[in-house]
Design a protein around this motif. Structure first.
Motif, PDB file in Angstrom:
ATOM      1  N   ALA A 299     -31.234  32.169  29.182  1.00 30.33           N
ATOM      2  CA  ALA A 299     -31.312  33.459  29.871  1.00 30.33           C
ATOM      3  C   ALA A 299     -32.514  33.497  30.821  1.00 30.33           C
ATOM      4  CB  ALA A 299     -31.403  34.591  28.853  1.00 30.33           C
ATOM      5  N   LEU A 300     -33.614  32.896  30.397  1.00 33.95           N
ATOM      6  CA  LEU A 300     -34.797  32.843  31.256  1.00 33.95           C
ATOM      7  C   LEU A 300     -34.550  31.924  32.448  1.00 33.95           C
ATOM      8  CD1 LEU A 300     -37.559  32.633  28.507  1.00 33.95           C
ATOM      9  CD2 LEU A 300     -36.883  34.643  29.840  1.00 33.95           C
ATOM     10  N   THR A 301     -33.922  30.789  32.202  1.00 30.00           N
ATOM     11  CA  THR A 301     -33.634  29.836  33.281  1.00 30.00           C
ATOM     12  C   THR A 301     -32.717  30.472  34.319  1.00 30.00           C
ATOM     13  OG1 THR A 301     -33.878  27.981  31.748  1.00 30.00           O
ATOM     14  CG2 THR A 301     -32.720  27.547  33.805  1.00 30.00           C
ATOM     15  N   GLU A 302     -31.738  31.256  33.876  1.00 27.79           N
ATOM     16  CA  GLU A 302     -30.825  31.924  34.806  1.00 27.79           C
ATOM     17  C   GLU A 302     -31.567  32.875  35.736  1.00 27.79           C
ATOM     18  OE1 GLU A 302     -27.922  33.842  32.398  1.00 27.79           O
ATOM     19  OE2 GLU A 302     -26.938  31.957  31.795  1.00 27.79           O
ATOM     20  N   ARG A 303     -32.716  33.343  35.298  1.00 25.54           N
ATOM     21  CA  ARG A 303     -33.539  34.237  36.131  1.00 25.54           C
ATOM     22  C   ARG A 303     -34.521  33.453  37.003  1.00 25.54           C
ATOM     23  NH1 ARG A 303     -33.314  39.480  34.224  1.00 25.54           N
ATOM     24  NH2 ARG A 303     -35.317  39.984  35.168  1.00 25.54           N
ATOM     25  N   GLY A 304     -34.400  32.125  37.007  1.00 30.98           N
ATOM     26  CA  GLY A 304     -35.286  31.291  37.807  1.00 30.98           C
ATOM     27  C   GLY A 304     -36.594  30.955  37.136  1.00 30.98           C
ATOM     28  N   LEU A 305     -36.710  31.283  35.841  1.00 27.04           N
ATOM     29  CA  LEU A 305     -37.945  31.037  35.090  1.00 27.04           C
ATOM     30  C   LEU A 305     -37.802  29.720  34.346  1.00 27.04           C
ATOM     31  CD1 LEU A 305     -38.358  34.680  33.718  1.00 27.04           C
ATOM     32  CD2 LEU A 305     -39.410  33.681  35.771  1.00 27.04           C
ATOM     33  N   ARG A 306     -37.959  28.608  35.051  1.00 25.57           N
ATOM     34  CA  ARG A 306     -37.698  27.299  34.455  1.00 25.57           C
ATOM     35  C   ARG A 306     -38.949  26.638  33.896  1.00 25.57           C
ATOM     36  NH1 ARG A 306     -39.096  22.725  36.800  1.00 25.57           N
ATOM     37  NH2 ARG A 306     -39.901  22.716  38.947  1.00 25.57           N
ATOM     38  N   ARG A 307     -40.129  27.008  34.398  1.00 26.45           N
ATOM     39  CA  ARG A 307     -41.386  26.459  33.870  1.00 26.45           C
ATOM     40  C   ARG A 307     -41.798  27.354  32.698  1.00 26.45           C
ATOM     41  NH1 ARG A 307     -41.741  27.074  39.334  1.00 26.45           N
ATOM     42  NH2 ARG A 307     -41.800  25.193  40.649  1.00 26.45           N
ATOM     43  N   GLN A 308     -41.399  26.950  31.512  1.00 31.01           N
ATOM     44  CA  GLN A 308     -41.508  27.815  30.343  1.00 31.01           C
ATOM     45  C   GLN A 308     -42.649  27.358  29.443  1.00 31.01           C
ATOM     46  OE1 GLN A 308     -37.525  27.187  28.966  1.00 31.01           O
ATOM     47  NE2 GLN A 308     -36.593  28.485  30.548  1.00 31.01           N
ATOM     48  N   LEU A 309     -43.413  28.323  28.961  1.00 32.84           N
ATOM     49  CA  LEU A 309     -44.554  28.058  28.085  1.00 32.84           C
ATOM     50  C   LEU A 309     -44.452  28.962  26.872  1.00 32.84           C
ATOM     51  CD1 LEU A 309     -47.470  26.946  27.483  1.00 32.84           C
ATOM     52  CD2 LEU A 309     -48.325  28.877  28.836  1.00 32.84           C
ATOM     53  N   THR A 310     -44.550  28.385  25.677  1.00 37.80           N
ATOM     54  CA  THR A 310     -44.637  29.210  24.480  1.00 37.80           C
ATOM     55  C   THR A 310     -45.991  29.006  23.818  1.00 37.80           C
ATOM     56  OG1 THR A 310     -43.659  29.783  22.345  1.00 37.80           O
ATOM     57  CG2 THR A 310     -43.500  27.466  23.010  1.00 37.80           C
ATOM     58  N   GLU A 311     -46.579  30.106  23.387  1.00 41.49           N
ATOM     59  CA  GLU A 311     -47.858  30.079  22.680  1.00 41.49           C
ATOM     60  C   GLU A 311     -47.669  30.470  21.209  1.00 41.49           C
ATOM     61  OE1 GLU A 311     -50.316  31.308  26.733  1.00 41.49           O
ATOM     62  OE2 GLU A 311     -50.005  32.812  25.179  1.00 41.49           O
ATOM     63  N   GLY A 312     -46.424  30.344  20.740  1.00 40.89           N
ATOM     64  CA  GLY A 312     -46.130  30.617  19.339  1.00 40.89           C
ATOM     65  C   GLY A 312     -45.660  32.036  19.139  1.00 40.89           C
ATOM     66  N   GLY A 313     -45.782  32.492  17.927  1.00 39.82           N
ATOM     67  CA  GLY A 313     -46.462  31.827  16.833  1.00 39.82           C
ATOM     68  C   GLY A 313     -45.680  30.715  16.172  1.00 39.82           C
TER      69      GLY A 313
END
Length: 276
Positions: free
Chosen positions: A199-213
């Motif tokens: 869903a994020l990629t479909e919005r053009g948000l392909r550089r994804q970072l997770t900080e957890g938890g």
């Protein structure tokens, strides 16, 4: 800051550029301003070292810190395990990301605030077609969040809430009234990790970072969607029963990662691992 891996001879003149090698490219700097010696690297140097792989596909990176005895937090927070250099890298990773994906429990415990625009990354972000600051995307099934917080009411870019299709209607309405955008990425109240990232990629948000938890990171690992782990190894021992950096469902076969780079400053190791 010292680069321990990949090894380069910093006394033999300018280092040769690192050769592209599939997803393991961008494993570190090949010299240049701010890259040698024990001083702080410039933010530009750090941004080069941690650049996302080129290409149009999505890439999920995790950024976590762990004590020597495996604790991912101390008294519920990661800050006691951190350092000034760790926070510079933390800020750099945020400055490179399109979106920061975080679990609701981490939002509550860490007191998350909206991501801010930083002048040091403005030109780089503009050249990459990014907005002034990364989007924050909160993963939550129950939507048990304080929607009066600035994260929802006053972000530079609207905060996203990722939830399941059967999420409580009243809480969905409260999120939207606060200014957040709600995305459904799962059946029932459960959020499916792969669908959330899609869903994020479909919005053009392909550089994804997770900080957890740790629970959210564990779900990404179990779903097989984590591409990279940036792990700070803190020279601390905590004992106790603190959670490690990833929890949640167990994988049938351990997921193998390969080391991409190791930096060191003040006894802290800043490592990058790529999924094999």
């Amino acid at each position: 800051m010292r680069r321990l891996f990949p090894v380069t001879d910093m006394t033999a003149g300018p280092a040769a550029p690192t050769a592209p090698a599939g997803p393991a490219r961008e494993t570190g700097l090949a010299g240049g301003a701010g890259a040698a010696g024990d001083g702080d690297w410039s933010l530009d140097a750090l941004a080069d070292a941690y650049a996302y792989p080129e290409g149009a596909g999505p890439w999920l990176r995790a950024n976590m810190v762990s004590s020597l005895d495996g604790a991912g937090q101390h008294e519920g927070r990661s800050q006691p395990l951190s350092s000034e250099t760790d926070m510079r890298i933390f800020g750099t990773l945020r400055g490179l990301a399109d979106v920061i994906v975080v679990g609701a429990e981490t939002v509550r415990l860490e007191g998350y605030r909206p991501a801010r625009a930083r002048e040091a990354f403005a030109e780089r972000r503009a050249a990459a077609g990014q907005g002034p600051a990364p989007v924050i995307a909160v993963v939550t099934g129950s939507l048990d969040l304080d929607f009066s917080l600035p994260l929802f009411t006053a972000p530079l870019v609207p905060t996203l809430v990722l939830t399941g299709s059967a999420a409580p209607a009243g809480r969905v309405r409260a999120a939207r009234e606060a200014g957040a955008e709600v995305l459904f990425a799962g059946d029932g109240t459960r959020v499916d990790p792969a669908r959330a990232l899609a869903a994020l990629t479909e919005r053009g948000l392909r550089r994804q970072l997770t900080e957890g938890g740790p629970r959210l990171l564990g779900q990404f690992v179990a779903a097989g969607v984590l591409d990279e782990l940036c792990l700070t190894i803190s020279p601390t021992m905590t004992a106790g029963d603190a959670q490690r950096i990833a929890g949640g469902p167990r994988v049938a076969v351990p997921t193998r990662f390969q080391v991409a780079s190791v930096l060191e400053r003040d006894g802290f190791l800043f490592t990058r691992y790529l999924r094999s």
